[in-house]
Design a protein around this motif. Structure first.
Motif, short mmCIF file in Angstrom:
data_model
loop_
_atom_site.label_atom_id
_atom_site.label_comp_id
_atom_site.label_asym_id
_atom_site.label_seq_id
_atom_site.Cartn_x
_atom_site.Cartn_y
_atom_site.Cartn_z
N MET A 1 0.85 -1.17 0.00
CA MET A 1 0.00 0.00 0.00
C MET A 1 0.89 1.24 0.00
N ARG A 2 0.65 2.14 -0.91
CA ARG A 2 1.42 3.38 -1.00
C ARG A 2 0.75 4.47 -0.19
N PRO A 3 1.55 5.29 0.49
CA PRO A 3 0.95 6.39 1.25
C PRO A 3 0.28 7.39 0.32
N LYS A 4 -0.79 7.96 0.78
CA LYS A 4 -1.52 8.95 0.01
C LYS A 4 -0.85 10.33 0.11
N HIS A 5 -0.31 10.62 1.30
CA HIS A 5 0.32 11.91 1.53
C HIS A 5 1.62 11.71 2.30
N ILE A 6 2.57 12.57 2.02
CA ILE A 6 3.81 12.61 2.79
C ILE A 6 4.00 14.06 3.23
N ILE A 7 4.26 14.26 4.51
CA ILE A 7 4.43 15.60 5.05
C ILE A 7 5.86 15.73 5.56
N PHE A 8 6.53 16.81 5.16
CA PHE A 8 7.88 17.09 5.62
C PHE A 8 7.85 18.30 6.55
N ASP A 9 8.54 18.20 7.65
CA ASP A 9 8.64 19.32 8.59
C ASP A 9 10.04 19.88 8.49
N VAL A 10 10.17 21.07 7.93
CA VAL A 10 11.48 21.69 7.79
C VAL A 10 11.72 22.78 8.82
N ASN A 11 10.68 23.16 9.55
CA ASN A 11 10.82 24.23 10.53
C ASN A 11 11.81 23.84 11.61
N GLU A 12 12.72 24.72 11.87
CA GLU A 12 13.76 24.57 12.88
C GLU A 12 14.72 23.42 12.58
N THR A 13 14.53 22.73 11.46
CA THR A 13 15.48 21.73 11.00
C THR A 13 16.35 22.36 9.92
N LEU A 14 15.71 22.91 8.93
CA LEU A 14 16.43 23.59 7.85
C LEU A 14 16.35 25.10 7.96
N LEU A 15 15.40 25.60 8.72
CA LEU A 15 15.20 27.04 8.85
C LEU A 15 15.61 27.52 10.24
N ASP A 16 16.37 28.60 10.27
CA ASP A 16 16.78 29.20 11.54
C ASP A 16 15.74 30.24 11.94
N LEU A 17 14.89 29.89 12.88
CA LEU A 17 13.80 30.78 13.29
C LEU A 17 14.15 31.64 14.50
N LYS A 18 15.37 31.53 15.01
CA LYS A 18 15.75 32.28 16.21
C LYS A 18 15.64 33.80 16.03
N PRO A 19 16.12 34.37 14.91
CA PRO A 19 15.97 35.83 14.76
C PRO A 19 14.50 36.26 14.74
N LEU A 20 13.65 35.48 14.09
CA LEU A 20 12.23 35.78 14.06
C LEU A 20 11.63 35.65 15.46
N ALA A 21 12.03 34.65 16.19
CA ALA A 21 11.54 34.46 17.56
C ALA A 21 11.91 35.65 18.43
N ARG A 22 13.14 36.10 18.33
CA ARG A 22 13.57 37.27 19.14
C ARG A 22 12.74 38.50 18.79
N ARG A 23 12.49 38.70 17.52
CA ARG A 23 11.75 39.89 17.07
C ARG A 23 10.29 39.83 17.54
N ILE A 24 9.66 38.68 17.39
CA ILE A 24 8.27 38.55 17.84
C ILE A 24 8.17 38.70 19.35
N ASN A 25 9.07 38.05 20.08
CA ASN A 25 9.05 38.17 21.54
C ASN A 25 9.24 39.62 21.98
#
Length: 97
Positions: A1-25
């Motif tokens: 059986m083949r999966p119907k959907h595949i979801i990739f999570d790239v947040n905080e793995t490939l993307l550096d969100l620290k500057p955005l976090a500091r600015r929002i905070n």
């Protein structure tokens, strides 16, 4: 059986969100603001994807930021919101160390 959907999570793995976090905070005067906003962003964007109601991601980003600001009783000017959330585009070009 083949999966119907595949979801990739790239947040905080490939993307550096620290500057955005500091600015929002800083803009919402709370060390919890980014975490609350980001959680809402992930929640609403996933709901949109799963239900098949595909809203423009930038609209979800802005709406969840405004909801988060309201929780902290903050009114952020439109230009400042654009400046803060515009940082998302620059995170895509940076990689986490």
């Amino acid at each position: 059986m083949r999966p119907k959907h595949i979801i990739f999570d790239v947040n905080e793995t490939l993307l550096d969100l620290k500057p955005l976090a500091r600015r929002i905070n800083a803009s919402l005067s709370s060390d919890l603001a980014f975490d609350i906003w980001f959680s809402a962003l992930l929640h609403y964007s996933l709901v949109e994807a799963v239900t098949g109601h595909h809203e423009d991601f930038s609209k979800i980003v802005k709406a969840t930021f405004e909801m988060t600001a309201a929780k902290f009783r903050k009114v952020i000017p439109e230009e400042e919101i654009k400046s803060i959330l515009g940082m998302i585009k620059t995170t895509a070009t940076r990689r986490c160390p």
